[in-house]
Scaffold this active site. Structure first.
Site, PDB file in Angstrom:
ATOM      1  N   HIS A 249       3.043 -11.724  38.426  1.00  0.00           N
ATOM      2  CA  HIS A 249       2.135 -12.879  38.453  1.00  0.00           C
ATOM      3  C   HIS A 249       1.537 -12.934  39.852  1.00  0.00           C
ATOM      4  CE1 HIS A 249       0.475 -16.857  38.101  1.00  0.00           C
ATOM      5  NE2 HIS A 249       0.819 -16.901  36.826  1.00  0.00           N
TER       6      HIS A 249
ATOM      7  N   ARG B 297      -4.574 -10.581  35.251  1.00  0.00           N
ATOM      8  CA  ARG B 297      -3.466 -10.640  36.203  1.00  0.00           C
ATOM      9  C   ARG B 297      -3.207  -9.352  36.980  1.00  0.00           C
ATOM     10  NH1 ARG B 297       1.094 -13.971  33.171  1.00  0.00           N
ATOM     11  NH2 ARG B 297      -0.295 -15.725  33.369  1.00  0.00           N
TER      12      ARG B 297
ATOM     13  N   ARG C 242      -0.118  -8.047  29.696  1.00  0.00           N
ATOM     14  CA  ARG C 242      -0.204  -9.235  28.832  1.00  0.00           C
ATOM     15  C   ARG C 242      -1.303 -10.184  29.300  1.00  0.00           C
ATOM     16  NH1 ARG C 242       2.238 -14.561  29.109  1.00  0.00           N
ATOM     17  NH2 ARG C 242       3.211 -13.899  31.052  1.00  0.00           N
TER      18      ARG C 242
ATOM     19  N   GLU D  32      -7.418 -19.600  31.787  1.00  0.00           N
ATOM     20  CA  GLU D  32      -6.588 -18.718  32.629  1.00  0.00           C
ATOM     21  C   GLU D  32      -7.245 -17.353  32.729  1.00  0.00           C
ATOM     22  OE1 GLU D  32      -2.541 -18.814  31.157  1.00  0.00           O
ATOM     23  OE2 GLU D  32      -2.283 -20.887  31.789  1.00  0.00           O
TER      24      GLU D  32
ATOM     25  N   HIS E   8       7.078 -11.122  36.840  1.00  0.00           N
ATOM     26  CA  HIS E   8       6.923 -12.276  35.953  1.00  0.00           C
ATOM     27  C   HIS E   8       7.277 -11.965  34.500  1.00  0.00           C
ATOM     28  CE1 HIS E   8       5.255 -16.126  34.827  1.00  0.00           C
ATOM     29  NE2 HIS E   8       4.394 -15.569  33.987  1.00  0.00           N
TER      30      HIS E   8
HETATM   31  P1  FAD Z   1      13.602 -16.987  26.888  1.00  0.00           P
HETATM   32  O1  FAD Z   1      12.858 -18.245  26.812  1.00  0.00           O
HETATM   33  O2  FAD Z   1      13.811 -16.405  28.227  1.00  0.00           O
HETATM   34  O3  FAD Z   1      15.022 -17.214  26.200  1.00  0.00           O
HETATM   35  C1  FAD Z   1      16.001 -16.207  26.258  1.00  0.00           C
HETATM   36  C2  FAD Z   1      17.341 -16.825  25.932  1.00  0.00           C
HETATM   37  O4  FAD Z   1      18.326 -15.808  25.787  1.00  0.00           O
HETATM   38  C3  FAD Z   1      17.871 -17.754  27.009  1.00  0.00           C
HETATM   39  O5  FAD Z   1      18.417 -18.870  26.366  1.00  0.00           O
HETATM   40  C4  FAD Z   1      18.975 -16.929  27.677  1.00  0.00           C
HETATM   41  O6  FAD Z   1      19.968 -17.703  28.284  1.00  0.00           O
HETATM   42  C5  FAD Z   1      19.509 -16.187  26.476  1.00  0.00           C
HETATM   43  N1  FAD Z   1      20.252 -14.954  26.776  1.00  0.00           N
HETATM   44  C6  FAD Z   1      19.859 -13.913  27.549  1.00  0.00           C
HETATM   45  N2  FAD Z   1      20.816 -12.965  27.563  1.00  0.00           N
HETATM   46  C7  FAD Z   1      21.828 -13.406  26.769  1.00  0.00           C
HETATM   47  C8  FAD Z   1      23.094 -12.896  26.406  1.00  0.00           C
HETATM   48  N3  FAD Z   1      23.563 -11.724  26.865  1.00  0.00           N
HETATM   49  N4  FAD Z   1      23.882 -13.630  25.579  1.00  0.00           N
HETATM   50  C9  FAD Z   1      23.460 -14.829  25.118  1.00  0.00           C
HETATM   51  N5  FAD Z   1      22.283 -15.385  25.457  1.00  0.00           N
HETATM   52  C10 FAD Z   1      21.476 -14.673  26.260  1.00  0.00           C
HETATM   53  N6  FAD Z   1       4.182 -17.628  28.789  1.00  0.00           N
HETATM   54  C11 FAD Z   1       3.147 -18.242  28.183  1.00  0.00           C
HETATM   55  O7  FAD Z   1       2.751 -17.858  27.082  1.00  0.00           O
HETATM   56  N7  FAD Z   1       2.543 -19.302  28.785  1.00  0.00           N
HETATM   57  C12 FAD Z   1       2.927 -19.777  30.002  1.00  0.00           C
HETATM   58  O8  FAD Z   1       2.369 -20.742  30.500  1.00  0.00           O
HETATM   59  C13 FAD Z   1       4.011 -19.134  30.653  1.00  0.00           C
HETATM   60  N8  FAD Z   1       4.421 -19.550  31.884  1.00  0.00           N
HETATM   61  C14 FAD Z   1       5.532 -18.973  32.439  1.00  0.00           C
HETATM   62  C15 FAD Z   1       6.027 -19.466  33.639  1.00  0.00           C
HETATM   63  C16 FAD Z   1       7.195 -18.966  34.169  1.00  0.00           C
HETATM   64  C17 FAD Z   1       7.714 -19.503  35.470  1.00  0.00           C
HETATM   65  C18 FAD Z   1       7.882 -17.923  33.491  1.00  0.00           C
HETATM   66  C19 FAD Z   1       9.145 -17.366  34.055  1.00  0.00           C
HETATM   67  C20 FAD Z   1       7.379 -17.403  32.320  1.00  0.00           C
HETATM   68  C21 FAD Z   1       6.205 -17.920  31.782  1.00  0.00           C
HETATM   69  N9  FAD Z   1       5.693 -17.436  30.587  1.00  0.00           N
HETATM   70  C22 FAD Z   1       4.631 -18.053  29.992  1.00  0.00           C
HETATM   71  C23 FAD Z   1       6.404 -16.397  29.834  1.00  0.00           C
HETATM   72  C24 FAD Z   1       7.204 -17.084  28.705  1.00  0.00           C
HETATM   73  O9  FAD Z   1       7.769 -18.274  29.204  1.00  0.00           O
HETATM   74  C25 FAD Z   1       8.309 -16.222  28.180  1.00  0.00           C
HETATM   75  O10 FAD Z   1       7.857 -14.915  27.937  1.00  0.00           O
HETATM   76  C26 FAD Z   1       8.834 -16.800  26.860  1.00  0.00           C
HETATM   77  O11 FAD Z   1       9.217 -18.132  27.083  1.00  0.00           O
HETATM   78  C27 FAD Z   1      10.001 -15.983  26.390  1.00  0.00           C
HETATM   79  O12 FAD Z   1      10.647 -16.680  25.370  1.00  0.00           O
HETATM   80  P2  FAD Z   1      11.953 -16.017  24.735  1.00  0.00           P
HETATM   81  O13 FAD Z   1      12.473 -16.994  23.748  1.00  0.00           O
HETATM   82  O14 FAD Z   1      11.655 -14.651  24.319  1.00  0.00           O
HETATM   83  O15 FAD Z   1      12.960 -15.875  25.979  1.00  0.00           O
HETATM   84  C1  SIN Z   2       0.912 -19.462  34.267  1.00  0.00           C
HETATM   85  O1  SIN Z   2       0.952 -20.674  34.039  1.00  0.00           O
HETATM   86  O2  SIN Z   2       0.216 -18.950  35.144  1.00  0.00           O
HETATM   87  C2  SIN Z   2       1.775 -18.569  33.473  1.00  0.00           C
HETATM   88  C3  SIN Z   2       1.095 -18.213  32.243  1.00  0.00           C
HETATM   89  C4  SIN Z   2       1.740 -17.022  31.613  1.00  0.00           C
HETATM   90  O3  SIN Z   2       2.631 -16.389  32.157  1.00  0.00           O
HETATM   91  O4  SIN Z   2       1.305 -16.704  30.497  1.00  0.00           O
END
Ligand code: FAD
Ligand code: SIN
Length: 518
Positions: free
Chosen positions: A241, A288, A384, A115, A349
């Site tokens: 993104h 990015r 990032r 990537e 993103h």
């Molecule tokens: P999240 O996975 O967003 O979980 C947050 C949780 O908190 C959810 O369950 C939500 O419902 C809950 N929540 C929020 N507010 C409240 C509230 N007030 N009360 C109760 N619950 C609440 N990162 C990578 O490293 N590699 C990738 O390939 C990648 N691809 C991505 C593709 C997409 C489309 C997106 C959107 C992001 C991507 N990212 C990627 C970024 C990565 O997915 C996220 O940064 C990471 O998953 C965040 O994890 P988290 O557990 O912190 O938050």
């Molecule tokens: C992607 O698959 O391009 C997302 C990767 C990331 O957000 O880290």
């Protein structure tokens, strides 16, 4: 009043892996996970590309460290970068032990994708649905762990700190005693009291009109922490993104993974010109911030709505094998990647900053930890590096678990917490007030606080968001609390923080760009 040893807010990679580490290590502890909709809904579920981990012998920790530092544009905390990179293989091993599977080559090695900003192939992935695989396998493990309860449709409204106690004493340094949680189905608001609270509530992409983030990403955790007076840092570094599918009527935007460019796809203009050589010698695999700004610039010059990803020269069978989800999505809207280019635009993103934590995930509030996208660890700096965020969530949830374990036995659950003080009784007759304000906020942020900012646009945004803040606070005071209203309030707080921090920035770095600065 529910009492639990550990309260986790959020059920993405950060929240679930923390809950599992705590609960599996000590079956006498009660762990409660509150999550605002269905347990699987999260940014994690939509992650495509994968997790950056050094596993190949041709790769090195040093190389991953240097790539992260370069992407972060000089403001990463190098000691944190080294720690996260070096702890990555252990966290990957643990994910595999929890049941997650990752693609392997014919030779039986992990199939490593590439990537933007990475000098080596080091992205461990499960097809193009890595996040879904991780989320599902973590939830299966949670289901087998008796001392974890997940409360779906439980929305955290506010953290409980000294100002919610039945005493006037408010010390300089606050302590967290749990959170006020709205049971969305019954409408009841109850304090959940805990010894340790883990804030793992994810991102804030919904602040903007065009984002890859699902509807749950409304910056609740950051806003709650801010109201509780936790330290918030680097929130002005909002990552776009470069390649979200251009489908204006679809929200959230569907992502075309950076790994597609890693496989060799080219970015071209409507007239077919490949343009990245004008911006960076790493071409489509520059970091990015550079690719997103380049696309933004090309669109400003041409007046077009989108640029295109050209995959026609790629091996179609390999493409279908690595990116089945993207291939099918494109086909479903009439784009056959063997014949047609994919229309793409940058979309919001990721939030690089958030609730400030130390190297153990401890926030500036005692007994409040934070992990994942809502936190600011020092890993990402001003931009990032791709696929470093799932990694960050796993590393920090583990470190938070280790730190919490040391202090848990010294903490008593505090009983003298006030019930939720619901002053407002009015149920707004028309939800349009809330939905209109949300759209207005998203328009202000998209138009005035986008990839390229200016002092004038930021100042206008500041004024407009303040106006919305006043209107919504007034409504909040007199209304019965609802998820929609709380989310709007949190989006406004997150926007306010992004704008005020942007106005304070003195130089352009990473994803932050203000045309009035150097
Ligand atoms: P999240 O996975 O967003 O979980 C947050 C949780 O908190 C959810 O369950 C939500 O419902 C809950 N929540 C929020 N507010 C409240 C509230 N007030 N009360 C109760 N619950 C609440 N990162 C990578 O490293 N590699 C990738 O390939 C990648 N691809 C991505 C593709 C997409 C489309 C997106 C959107 C992001 C991507 N990212 C990627 C970024 C990565 O997915 C996220 O940064 C990471 O998953 C965040 O994890 P988290 O557990 O912190 O938050
Ligand atoms: C992607 O698959 O391009 C997302 C990767 C990331 O957000 O880290």
């Amino acid at each position: 009043m529910i009492k639990t040893d550990i309260l986790v807010i959020g059920s993405g990679a950060a929240g679930l892996s923390f809950a599992l580490r705590v609960a599996q290590n000590d079956s006498s502890l009660r762990v409660t996970v509150a999550t605002k909709v269905d347990r699987s809904e999260s940014n994690t579920k939509y992650a495509q590309g994968g997790i950056a981990v050094v596993v190949d012998e041709c790769d090195s920790f040093e190389s991953h460290v240097q790539d992260t530092l370069t992407a972060g544009a000089g403001i990463c905390d190098e000691s944190i970068v080294r720690m996260v990179v070096e702890e990555a293989p252990e966290r990957l091993k643990e994910l595999v032990e929890w049941g997650a599977s990752f693609d392997i080559t014919h030779a039986g090695e992990l199939d490593l994708g590439k990537e933007g900003g990475h000098g080596k192939n080091r992205i461990v992935h499960h097809k193009d649905v890595t996040g879904l695989e991780i989320e599902q396998k973590l939830l299966i493990q949670i289901g087998k762990t008796r001392n974890i309860s997940i409360l779906d449709h439980h929305f955290a409204i506010d953290l409980i700190t000294e100002h919610h106690l039945e005493t006037e004493l408010v010390p300089d340094k606050r302590t967290c005693y749990g959170a006020y949680i709205l049971d969305v189905k019954s409408g009841e608001i109850e304090p959940i009291l805990s010894k340790i609270t883990m804030l793992a509530s994810g991102g804030l992409g919904q602040v903007y009109a065009h984002t890859t983030n699902p509807l749950v990403a409304t910056g609740d955790g950051i806003a709650m922490a801010y109201r509780a007076q936790a330290k918030i840092c680097e929130i002005e570094y909002i990552q776009f993104h470069p390649t979200a599918l251009y489908l204006p009527e679809e929200s959230p935007s569907f992502l075309i993974s950076e790994a597609v460019r890693g496989e060799g796809a080219h970015l071209i203009t409507k007239s077919g010109e490949r343009f990245m050589s004008k911006y960076d010698n790493r071409l489509e695999l520059a970091s990015r911030d550079i690719v997103a700004k380049a696309i933004d610039n090309e669109l400003k010059i041409s007046g077009d709505n989108c640029v295109y990803l050209d995959c026609k020269h790629l091996n179609i069978e390999d493409f279908k094998n690595h990116f089945p989800n993207i291939y099918e999505k494109c086909l479903s809207i009439g784009i056959n990647i063997e014949i047609n280019e994919i229309p793409v635009v940058p979309a919001v993103h990721y939030s690089c900053g958030g609730v400030a934590v130390d190297s153990n995930g401890q926030t500036s509030i005692t007994n409040l930890f934070s992990s994942g996208e809502c936190s600011r660890t020092g890993l990402h700096g001003a931009n990032r590096l791709a696929s470093n965020s799932l990694l960050e969530a796993l590393v920090y949830s583990n470190r938070s678990y280790l730190a919490a374990k040391q202090v848990l036995h010294t903490i008593e659950i505090l009983e003298s917490v006030s019930s939720w003080n619901e002053e407002g009784t009015i149920i707004p007759k028309e939800q349009v007030i809330i939905s209109h304000n949300k759209k207005e906020l998203q328009a202000i942020m998209s138009d005035y606080v986008g990839i390229a900012k200016s002092n004038d646009r930021l100042t206008r945004a500041h004024k407009r968001v303040f106006g919305l803040y006043q209107e919504v606070e007034e409504l909040y005071e007199k209304s019965k609390v609802s998820v929609q209203l709380c989310e709007l309030r949190n989006l406004i707080t997150a926007s306010h923080l992004i704008i005020t921090q942007s106005l304070k920035q003195e130089k352009n770095q990473g994803v932050f760009y203000n045309s009035d600065l150097v």
